[in-house]
Design a protein around this motif. Structure first.
Motif, mmCIF file in Angstrom:
data_model
loop_
_atom_site.group_PDB
_atom_site.id
_atom_site.type_symbol
_atom_site.label_atom_id
_atom_site.label_comp_id
_atom_site.label_asym_id
_atom_site.label_seq_id
_atom_site.Cartn_x
_atom_site.Cartn_y
_atom_site.Cartn_z
ATOM 1 N N VAL A 1 0.771 -1.256 0.076
ATOM 2 C CA VAL A 1 -0.124 0.059 -0.010
ATOM 3 C C VAL A 1 0.713 1.436 -0.047
ATOM 4 O O VAL A 1 1.862 1.370 0.898
ATOM 5 C CB VAL A 1 -0.847 0.112 1.148
ATOM 6 N N ASP B 1 -3.184 5.673 4.324
ATOM 7 C CA ASP B 1 -3.931 4.261 3.975
ATOM 8 C C ASP B 1 -3.640 3.171 4.874
ATOM 9 O O ASP B 1 -4.541 2.269 5.182
ATOM 10 C CB ASP B 1 -3.906 4.022 2.460
ATOM 11 N N ALA C 1 -7.537 -4.725 0.811
ATOM 12 C CA ALA C 1 -7.341 -3.505 0.349
ATOM 13 C C ALA C 1 -7.315 -3.484 -1.286
ATOM 14 O O ALA C 1 -6.764 -4.039 -2.010
ATOM 15 C CB ALA C 1 -6.037 -2.780 0.659
ATOM 16 N N LYS D 1 -7.445 -1.279 -5.154
ATOM 17 C CA LYS D 1 -6.880 0.111 -5.670
ATOM 18 C C LYS D 1 -7.986 0.961 -6.311
ATOM 19 O O LYS D 1 -8.940 0.465 -6.781
ATOM 20 C CB LYS D 1 -5.943 -0.172 -6.721
ATOM 21 N N GLU E 1 -8.643 2.310 -1.500
ATOM 22 C CA GLU E 1 -7.273 3.097 -1.428
ATOM 23 C C GLU E 1 -7.402 4.376 -1.964
ATOM 24 O O GLU E 1 -8.356 4.584 -2.934
ATOM 25 C CB GLU E 1 -5.920 2.553 -1.850
#
Length: 369
Positions: A71, A76, A164, A166, A222
């Protein structure tokens, strides 16, 4: 000198009387998945009713540090870890559960899963290939929640998994070449996240100790790598202990908003104006003021917390104290008390003082460092 000594001794006695009694800590046996038992300590105190107690000695997560390489935005990373714990409280009550970092998914496993669940990497792939096959998944975060049993043992009561995803996929078609970006809409992201979550759950059920425990999964979207505010969790679901399939997703209406900004002005005008006017009041008092940076945390468009940083160049502790007192008064006069507010006063990236007020409180708490 005698007066100072008497004051110091009195203060020391007061601190000692208020300190937690370490002898009240409870020794328990932690049941491991291989049926072995390991001695651990449950602290007799916790920071607040909203925080989990943690098993001692502290055990770092088996995949500790992997998130830093997966990340890009540091904000984040922090929000994903804290946010997953925040959402876990709705499933695993802090009064009944203990927190422990993930002990089942190790570093190698996380990296292998990320590679397997993303489109395959290709050497010297074309721009068109990357745009059609973005790597959606960044990281898989595990948190464990333990329960204390009657026989003075603790065992795994549930697991939370943060996924997580994108919002922007960055790629290069050749080493040293330009960096391209491919935006990923939230609807496209959720479609892929649903597939990924199902495969992650299948993998979890094959791990010894996780075959039959409740799982809470949450999808984190994110922000861009250079964003001054973090992304947010967008959906979550609870999976019963006897289930190996992901059910319906519950939407999460969270959002972080930067102030001042065009988004803040357009979507939360009153809060934008409040932060702007606060900055103007600061500027009228202090000649070395460079600007206020605000961050609002919203749930379903309702402000829950306003965080403000005031970077100022100070030339003495007296200036810090005087300015903190001034900021304290402004907070009481200008900001309503139905949401939390945190003001950090910094100098050369160093925290000089902190002002914090909980929702519903009339007076803020002040710490001058």
């Amino acid at each position: 000198m005698k007066k100072i000594s008497i004051w110091f001794i009195g203060a020391l006695l007061l601190l000692t009387s208020c300190a937690p009694n370490m002898n009240d800590e409870e020794v328990v046996q932690k049941k491991e998945s291989n049926s072995k038992e390991e001695q651990a300590i449950v602290p007799s105190y916790q920071l607040s009713a909203e925080n989990y107690k943690m098993i001692l000695p502290f055990k770092p997560g088996k995949a500790r540090g992997v998130i830093v390489g997966q990340v890009a935005n540091r904000l984040d990373i922090d929000e994903m870890e804290e946010g997953l714990r925040r959402h876990s409280k709705e499933v695993y009550d802090p009064d009944k559960y203990l927190f422990q970092e993930g002990q089942y998914i190790d570093e190698e496993t996380v990296i292998n899963w990320i590679d397997a669940l993303n489109p395959k990497k290709k050497e010297k792939a074309s721009k068109e290939y990357h745009e059609k096959n973005p790597r959606y998944l960044s990281h898989i975060l595990e948190q464990n929640y333990l329960v204390k049993n009657e026989e003075n043992t603790v065992s795994l009561g549930g697991v939370s998994i943060g996924i997580a995803m994108k919002s922007t996929y960055q790629f290069k078609t050749e080493a040293g070449g330009p960096t391209y970006e491919r935006n990923i809409s939230q609807s496209e992201m959720m479609k892929q996240a649903n597939k990924i979550a199902g495969k992650i759950l299948e993998n979890l059920r094959e791990i010894e100790g996780l075959e039959n425990v409740p799982v809470m999964m949450a999808i984190y979207r994110e922000e861009d790598e250079a964003s001054p505010v973090p992304g947010n969790f967008v959906a979550k679901t609870n999976i019963p202990a006897d289930s190996s399939s992901v059910g319906e997703w519950e939407s999460i209406g969270e959002k972080y908003v930067l102030f001042p900004s065009e988004e803040g002005k357009e979507k939360h005008f009153e809060d934008h104006e409040l932060v702007t006017n606060f900055g103007k009041e600061i500027a009228s008092y202090f000649p070395n003021y460079v600007g206020v940076i605000g961050e609002g945390f919203y749930v379903n468009d309702e402000l829950q917390k306003m965080s403000i940083e005031i970077p100022i160049e100070f030339y003495g502790k007296g200036e810090v104290v005087g300015f903190t007192q001034y900021a304290y008064g402004l907070i009481q006069e200008m900001f309503p008390d139905h949401y939390a507010i945190e003001v950090k006063i910094t100098s050369s990236d160093k925290l000089e003082s902190l002002i914090y007020r909980k929702p519903g409180s009339k007076k803020p708490t002040v710490h001058i460092l």
